[in-house]
Design a protein around this motif. Structure first.
Motif, mmCIF file in Angstrom:
data_model
loop_
_atom_site.group_PDB
_atom_site.id
_atom_site.type_symbol
_atom_site.label_atom_id
_atom_site.label_comp_id
_atom_site.label_asym_id
_atom_site.label_seq_id
_atom_site.Cartn_x
_atom_site.Cartn_y
_atom_site.Cartn_z
ATOM 1 N N GLN A 2 0.839 -1.192 0.000
ATOM 2 C CA GLN A 2 0.000 0.000 0.000
ATOM 3 C C GLN A 2 0.873 1.240 0.000
ATOM 4 O OE1 GLN A 2 -2.622 -0.214 3.333
ATOM 5 N NE2 GLN A 2 -3.863 -1.828 2.434
ATOM 6 N N ARG A 3 0.409 2.237 -0.696
ATOM 7 C CA ARG A 3 1.134 3.498 -0.751
ATOM 8 C C ARG A 3 0.245 4.608 -0.225
ATOM 9 N NH1 ARG A 3 4.553 3.588 -6.332
ATOM 10 N NH2 ARG A 3 5.450 1.530 -6.071
ATOM 11 N N GLY A 4 0.858 5.582 0.348
ATOM 12 C CA GLY A 4 0.128 6.733 0.860
ATOM 13 C C GLY A 4 0.463 7.972 0.058
ATOM 14 N N LEU A 5 -0.427 8.906 0.082
ATOM 15 C CA LEU A 5 -0.232 10.161 -0.620
ATOM 16 C C LEU A 5 -0.532 11.286 0.349
ATOM 17 C CD1 LEU A 5 0.206 11.681 -3.336
ATOM 18 C CD2 LEU A 5 -2.258 11.523 -3.655
ATOM 19 N N LYS A 6 0.413 12.156 0.543
ATOM 20 C CA LYS A 6 0.202 13.310 1.411
ATOM 21 C C LYS A 6 -0.115 14.519 0.546
ATOM 22 C CE LYS A 6 3.191 11.966 5.214
ATOM 23 N NZ LYS A 6 4.297 12.375 6.086
#
Length: 77
Positions: A2-6
């Protein structure tokens, strides 16, 4: 994986006021719902579901004079 985006936002002063009211209403609804769920479970042994909370919110909580401000924002979470 999973990747996050800020994402950073820069709201205007009017948007800051609106967001403050919106998050305040959501916080109030969450706390009232949590208290209602705990009370119903402790007193009657009923596990309150989302449908029952919706009926409580739209049927009673938004009808009082003190809580009329809750109808200013979208209630669909």
């Amino acid at each position: 994986m999973q990747r996050g985006l800020k994402v950073r936002i820069y709201p205007s002063s009017d948007q800051k006021i609106y967001l403050g009211k919106l998050f305040g209403c959501y916080r109030k609804i969450y706390n009232m719902s949590l208290d209602y769920k705990k009370t119903m479970y402790d007193t009657e042994g009923i596990n309150v579901n989302l449908k029952m909370l919706g009926k409580k919110f739209h049927g009673e909580w938004t009808k009082t004079k003190e809580m009329v401000y809750l109808t200013e924002h979208n209630t669909k979470i």
